[in-house]
Write a protein that holds these residues in place. Sequence first.
Motif, short mmCIF file in Angstrom:
data_model
loop_
_atom_site.label_atom_id
_atom_site.label_comp_id
_atom_site.label_asym_id
_atom_site.label_seq_id
_atom_site.Cartn_x
_atom_site.Cartn_y
_atom_site.Cartn_z
N GLU A 24 17.99 4.28 13.57
CA GLU A 24 18.28 3.09 12.74
C GLU A 24 18.41 3.43 11.25
OE1 GLU A 24 16.04 -0.10 15.71
OE2 GLU A 24 15.06 0.51 13.85
N GLY A 25 18.30 4.70 10.92
CA GLY A 25 18.50 5.11 9.53
C GLY A 25 17.29 4.91 8.63
N ILE A 26 16.11 4.66 9.25
CA ILE A 26 14.87 4.44 8.48
C ILE A 26 14.22 5.79 8.16
CG2 ILE A 26 12.53 3.48 8.69
CD1 ILE A 26 14.02 1.40 10.67
N THR A 105 18.16 7.88 -0.25
CA THR A 105 19.56 7.44 -0.30
C THR A 105 19.50 5.90 -0.38
OG1 THR A 105 19.75 7.14 2.11
CG2 THR A 105 20.38 9.31 1.24
N PRO A 106 20.52 5.27 -0.97
CA PRO A 106 20.52 3.80 -1.03
C PRO A 106 20.45 3.19 0.37
CG PRO A 106 22.29 4.71 -2.40
CD PRO A 106 21.69 5.87 -1.65
N ASN A 110 17.56 0.55 1.64
CA ASN A 110 17.89 -0.77 2.20
C ASN A 110 17.28 -0.97 3.57
OD1 ASN A 110 19.38 -1.66 0.10
ND2 ASN A 110 21.37 -1.04 0.95
N ALA A 111 17.39 0.08 4.41
CA ALA A 111 16.87 -0.03 5.79
C ALA A 111 15.35 -0.24 5.76
CB ALA A 111 17.22 1.22 6.58
N LEU A 125 8.89 -3.28 -4.13
CA LEU A 125 9.31 -2.51 -5.32
C LEU A 125 9.96 -1.19 -4.90
CD1 LEU A 125 6.09 -2.97 -7.49
CD2 LEU A 125 8.22 -4.29 -7.63
N GLY A 126 10.56 -0.52 -5.89
CA GLY A 126 11.14 0.79 -5.64
C GLY A 126 12.59 0.74 -5.17
N LEU A 127 13.25 -0.40 -5.37
CA LEU A 127 14.63 -0.54 -4.92
C LEU A 127 15.59 0.07 -5.95
CD1 LEU A 127 14.41 -4.20 -3.58
CD2 LEU A 127 13.85 -2.07 -2.42
N ASP A 128 16.79 0.34 -5.50
CA ASP A 128 17.74 1.02 -6.39
C ASP A 128 18.23 0.16 -7.54
OD1 ASP A 128 17.59 3.39 -5.12
OD2 ASP A 128 19.23 3.00 -3.75
#
Length: 245
Positions: A24-26, A105-106, A110-111, A125-128
Amino acid sequence: MIPESHPRYESLLIREKIVKAFKEGILADSGMIAHGRGEAFDYLLGEKTSTPAKMAIKAGAAAILLAKNPVFSVNGNTAALVAEEMVELSLLSGGCLEINLFHRTPQRVNAIEGVLKQAGAGKVLGLDDEKLKYLDGIESPRATASPGGIYDADVILVPLEDGDRADILEKTGKTVITIDLNPLSRTSRMSSISIVDNIVRVLPLLIQEIRNLKRERIDKLQQILDNFDNQENLKESLKFFKIKK
Ligand code: PTJ
């Protein structure tokens, strides 16, 4: 489908979660390798929470309750295994959840945000898209630190790290709590409180310990913290690893 009668049923269920999170890209691809290393240590530990780990969990709970700004750092492995418990921990203690990744990676940010939100998280927190700051002395993308989050935290939980950050965080005067099945890792040696146990067992116990201690007086909490010696506890943890039959 894993049969419940399988002698390694629990361990294989956790492995399935890890593989699913990767698909799932996590999880980072190397997150699967990190998990395998953890499994090997857990096998030697008898897949049980040791007495020194319980003492470290109690000290960690006291530190979180005494903190003005506790922050819980979330990477891919943590999101894959204990997203709901991390959210519960943050709600119970009033601390923030911050995504902090080594293989950043963005798409993964997101995932992981999605997983935490699905588990009931409010602000993450910690989002791009935020004005992220960077901690001096860390070369990897793990240097990211949100203002109001890791950057300003006095107590920070950093589970399953690879060692580049605990030392720097400690030097900035923060209390660093880690969860790492490897008592010899740099992270375990550099942290203020190292819980040598599987994160899937630690989180429920940590939450329970915070509930137990929530009404204790500040001086009692401080005493629990002052009586905790991380280097001594790591030595005791090592004794629980069975390398003979
Ligand atoms: O999601 P990212 O991009 O931030 O990447 C995360 C990993 C885990 C890939 C990155 O931090 C890494 O490479 O870590 P290391 O150096 O492999 O260290 C992870 C540590 O966690 C090792 O000492 C493992 O023994 C330990 N570990 C693995 N699984 C568990 C664990 N400790 C507690 N519980 C586990 N389930």
